[in-house]
Design a protein around this motif. Structure first.
Motif, PDB file in Angstrom:
ATOM      1  N   GLY A   1     -25.222 -59.111 -49.089  1.00  0.00           N
ATOM      2  CA  GLY A   1     -25.775 -57.992 -48.337  1.00  0.00           C
ATOM      3  C   GLY A   1     -24.672 -57.028 -47.924  1.00  0.00           C
ATOM      4  N   LEU A   2     -25.078 -55.878 -47.422  1.00  0.00           N
ATOM      5  CA  LEU A   2     -24.105 -54.851 -47.059  1.00  0.00           C
ATOM      6  C   LEU A   2     -23.178 -55.311 -45.939  1.00  0.00           C
ATOM      7  CD1 LEU A   2     -23.151 -52.014 -47.661  1.00  0.00           C
ATOM      8  CD2 LEU A   2     -24.882 -51.140 -46.079  1.00  0.00           C
ATOM      9  N   THR A   3     -23.676 -56.162 -45.045  1.00  0.00           N
ATOM     10  CA  THR A   3     -22.824 -56.639 -43.954  1.00  0.00           C
ATOM     11  C   THR A   3     -21.691 -57.510 -44.472  1.00  0.00           C
ATOM     12  OG1 THR A   3     -24.309 -58.537 -43.611  1.00  0.00           O
ATOM     13  CG2 THR A   3     -24.700 -56.575 -42.266  1.00  0.00           C
TER      14      THR A   3
ATOM     15  N   LEU B   1     -14.111 -47.226 -51.073  1.00  0.00           N
ATOM     16  CA  LEU B   1     -14.711 -48.322 -51.840  1.00  0.00           C
ATOM     17  C   LEU B   1     -16.232 -48.149 -51.899  1.00  0.00           C
ATOM     18  CD1 LEU B   1     -14.018 -50.985 -53.297  1.00  0.00           C
ATOM     19  CD2 LEU B   1     -14.362 -52.167 -51.112  1.00  0.00           C
ATOM     20  N   GLU B   2     -16.829 -47.754 -50.797  1.00  0.00           N
ATOM     21  CA  GLU B   2     -18.276 -47.516 -50.768  1.00  0.00           C
ATOM     22  C   GLU B   2     -18.674 -46.427 -51.749  1.00  0.00           C
ATOM     23  OE1 GLU B   2     -19.089 -48.641 -46.047  1.00  0.00           O
ATOM     24  OE2 GLU B   2     -19.204 -46.571 -46.741  1.00  0.00           O
ATOM     25  N   ARG B   3     -17.889 -45.354 -51.791  1.00  0.00           N
ATOM     26  CA  ARG B   3     -18.212 -44.260 -52.708  1.00  0.00           C
ATOM     27  C   ARG B   3     -18.126 -44.709 -54.159  1.00  0.00           C
ATOM     28  NH1 ARG B   3     -15.271 -40.943 -48.963  1.00  0.00           N
ATOM     29  NH2 ARG B   3     -13.470 -40.860 -50.344  1.00  0.00           N
ATOM     30  N   LEU B   4     -17.166 -45.571 -54.462  1.00  0.00           N
ATOM     31  CA  LEU B   4     -17.063 -46.101 -55.823  1.00  0.00           C
ATOM     32  C   LEU B   4     -18.304 -46.918 -56.180  1.00  0.00           C
ATOM     33  CD1 LEU B   4     -13.326 -47.287 -55.983  1.00  0.00           C
ATOM     34  CD2 LEU B   4     -14.333 -45.272 -57.077  1.00  0.00           C
ATOM     35  N   VAL B   5     -18.805 -47.682 -55.221  1.00  0.00           N
ATOM     36  CA  VAL B   5     -20.006 -48.484 -55.449  1.00  0.00           C
ATOM     37  C   VAL B   5     -21.200 -47.570 -55.712  1.00  0.00           C
ATOM     38  CG1 VAL B   5     -21.668 -50.052 -54.377  1.00  0.00           C
ATOM     39  CG2 VAL B   5     -19.221 -50.473 -54.131  1.00  0.00           C
ATOM     40  N   VAL B   6     -21.349 -46.540 -54.904  1.00  0.00           N
ATOM     41  CA  VAL B   6     -22.455 -45.601 -55.076  1.00  0.00           C
ATOM     42  C   VAL B   6     -22.427 -44.977 -56.460  1.00  0.00           C
ATOM     43  CG1 VAL B   6     -23.406 -43.383 -54.304  1.00  0.00           C
ATOM     44  CG2 VAL B   6     -22.723 -45.106 -52.619  1.00  0.00           C
TER      45      VAL B   6
ATOM     46  N   HIS C   1     -30.275 -52.740 -56.949  1.00  0.00           N
ATOM     47  CA  HIS C   1     -29.253 -53.058 -55.930  1.00  0.00           C
ATOM     48  C   HIS C   1     -29.678 -52.437 -54.592  1.00  0.00           C
ATOM     49  CE1 HIS C   1     -26.649 -54.225 -59.297  1.00  0.00           C
ATOM     50  NE2 HIS C   1     -26.996 -53.090 -59.868  1.00  0.00           N
ATOM     51  N   PRO C   2     -30.796 -52.877 -54.032  1.00  0.00           N
ATOM     52  CA  PRO C   2     -31.372 -52.206 -52.855  1.00  0.00           C
ATOM     53  C   PRO C   2     -30.485 -52.192 -51.621  1.00  0.00           C
ATOM     54  CG  PRO C   2     -32.440 -54.332 -53.254  1.00  0.00           C
ATOM     55  CD  PRO C   2     -31.607 -54.033 -54.461  1.00  0.00           C
ATOM     56  N   ALA C   3     -29.585 -53.165 -51.496  1.00  0.00           N
ATOM     57  CA  ALA C   3     -28.716 -53.191 -50.316  1.00  0.00           C
ATOM     58  C   ALA C   3     -27.770 -52.000 -50.276  1.00  0.00           C
ATOM     59  CB  ALA C   3     -27.920 -54.494 -50.272  1.00  0.00           C
ATOM     60  N   VAL C   4     -27.645 -51.298 -51.399  1.00  0.00           N
ATOM     61  CA  VAL C   4     -26.741 -50.149 -51.482  1.00  0.00           C
ATOM     62  C   VAL C   4     -27.387 -48.880 -50.919  1.00  0.00           C
ATOM     63  CG1 VAL C   4     -25.470 -48.680 -53.136  1.00  0.00           C
ATOM     64  CG2 VAL C   4     -25.509 -51.154 -53.446  1.00  0.00           C
ATOM     65  N   VAL C   5     -28.693 -48.906 -50.673  1.00  0.00           N
ATOM     66  CA  VAL C   5     -29.399 -47.705 -50.210  1.00  0.00           C
ATOM     67  C   VAL C   5     -28.717 -47.045 -49.011  1.00  0.00           C
ATOM     68  CG1 VAL C   5     -31.530 -46.855 -49.140  1.00  0.00           C
ATOM     69  CG2 VAL C   5     -31.644 -48.284 -51.184  1.00  0.00           C
ATOM     70  N   PRO C   6     -28.335 -47.783 -47.966  1.00  0.00           N
ATOM     71  CA  PRO C   6     -27.659 -47.113 -46.838  1.00  0.00           C
ATOM     72  C   PRO C   6     -26.380 -46.383 -47.250  1.00  0.00           C
ATOM     73  CG  PRO C   6     -28.400 -49.298 -46.192  1.00  0.00           C
ATOM     74  CD  PRO C   6     -28.573 -49.220 -47.674  1.00  0.00           C
TER      75      PRO C   6
ATOM     76  N   GLY D   1     -37.191 -44.098 -48.878  1.00  0.00           N
ATOM     77  CA  GLY D   1     -38.038 -44.868 -47.968  1.00  0.00           C
ATOM     78  C   GLY D   1     -38.803 -45.959 -48.681  1.00  0.00           C
ATOM     79  N   ALA D   2     -39.333 -45.646 -49.865  1.00  0.00           N
ATOM     80  CA  ALA D   2     -40.109 -46.640 -50.613  1.00  0.00           C
ATOM     81  C   ALA D   2     -39.235 -47.809 -51.046  1.00  0.00           C
ATOM     82  CB  ALA D   2     -40.757 -45.976 -51.826  1.00  0.00           C
ATOM     83  N   ILE D   3     -38.016 -47.525 -51.471  1.00  0.00           N
ATOM     84  CA  ILE D   3     -37.102 -48.602 -51.882  1.00  0.00           C
ATOM     85  C   ILE D   3     -36.767 -49.492 -50.691  1.00  0.00           C
ATOM     86  CG2 ILE D   3     -34.777 -49.122 -52.729  1.00  0.00           C
ATOM     87  CD1 ILE D   3     -34.980 -46.556 -54.415  1.00  0.00           C
ATOM     88  N   GLN D   4     -36.502 -48.877 -49.548  1.00  0.00           N
ATOM     89  CA  GLN D   4     -36.184 -49.662 -48.358  1.00  0.00           C
ATOM     90  C   GLN D   4     -37.363 -50.528 -47.933  1.00  0.00           C
ATOM     91  OE1 GLN D   4     -34.776 -46.312 -45.872  1.00  0.00           O
ATOM     92  NE2 GLN D   4     -32.867 -47.432 -45.684  1.00  0.00           N
TER      93      GLN D   4
END
Length: 213
Positions: free
Chosen positions: A24-26, A54-59, A95-100, A146-149
């Motif tokens: 998870g993102l945490t 690092l987050e931007r690379l993941v996105v 990869h829904p945890a990446v949504v935030p 919103g739908a993905i979350q």
């Protein structure tokens, strides 16, 4: 595990994404990614400045899977918008945890910008412009994110739907009845049904006289 002699951005992103998918993102931290790579935390700073980079690379890695090429030009604008939205949903939904992270970095993400540009091309062809085009694009993004979350991170399906359907009917008659119906509505039908409602509304903003208003 021996320490890699050099790391490409995609390797770093893939490793960070693996951590997110598993924990998870945490669970994402410089230390966790460094451990996954078999190196020290300080060693990781040779490749990225901080967690934000690092987050931007993941996105970009996740959104790099989105096909932003133009849909079939012979199709109507609604069908083309639906294709673009489904492409993004498929890639991010894996990869829904990446949504935030996508929300946080959307203004600097080339992936988001390329997808948005492709959608705006279609909206522009309908005659939609100015403020209405802004609202249309943001509405599409809002429904998509919103739908993905809801589907992956805060779903009311299963036990949640059962609990709502068993609410006291005198206090929540509509919620209880809706929850009972929701048991038979899968994620695809909910997503596409909501998108259809949104496109119905946007259709009224197309054509002559729908410019900067």
């Amino acid at each position: 595990m021996p320490r890699p002699r050099s790391l490409a951005p995609d390797q770093l992103a893939a490793t960070a994404l693996a951590v997110i998918d598993r924990e998870g993102l945490t669970g994402l931290s410089m230390r966790a990614v460094a451990k996954e790579l078999g190196m020290s935390t300080m060693g990781l700073y040779r490749y990225v400045r901080d967690r934000e980079e690092l987050e931007r690379l993941v996105v970009e890695l996740v959104l790099g899977a989105v096909d932003t090429g133009p849909p079939d030009p012979a199709a109507g604008w609604r069908e083309r918008i639906t294709v673009m939205v489904r492409r993004m949903r498929d890639a991010v939904g894996a990869h829904p945890a990446v949504v935030p992270l996508i929300i946080a970095h959307r203004h600097r993400s080339l992936g988001v910008l390329r997808w948005s540009e492709a959608v705006l091309v279609v909206l522009d062809e309908t005659g939609m412009a100015g403020e209405r085009r802004v609202v249309a694009l943001r509405a599409l993004l809002g429904h998509l994110i919103g739908a993905i979350q809801l589907e992956h991170l805060g779903s009311l399906a299963g036990a949640g739907t059962v609990a709502i359907s068993e609410l006291p009917p005198d206090a929540f008659p509509h919620m209880a009845a809706t929850a009972r119906t929701a048991r038979n509505v899968d994620a695809d039908r909910e997503f596409l049904g909501g998108l259809a409602i949104l496109l119905d509304g946007l259709e009224g903003l197309t054509g002559p006289g729908t410019g900067d208003r």
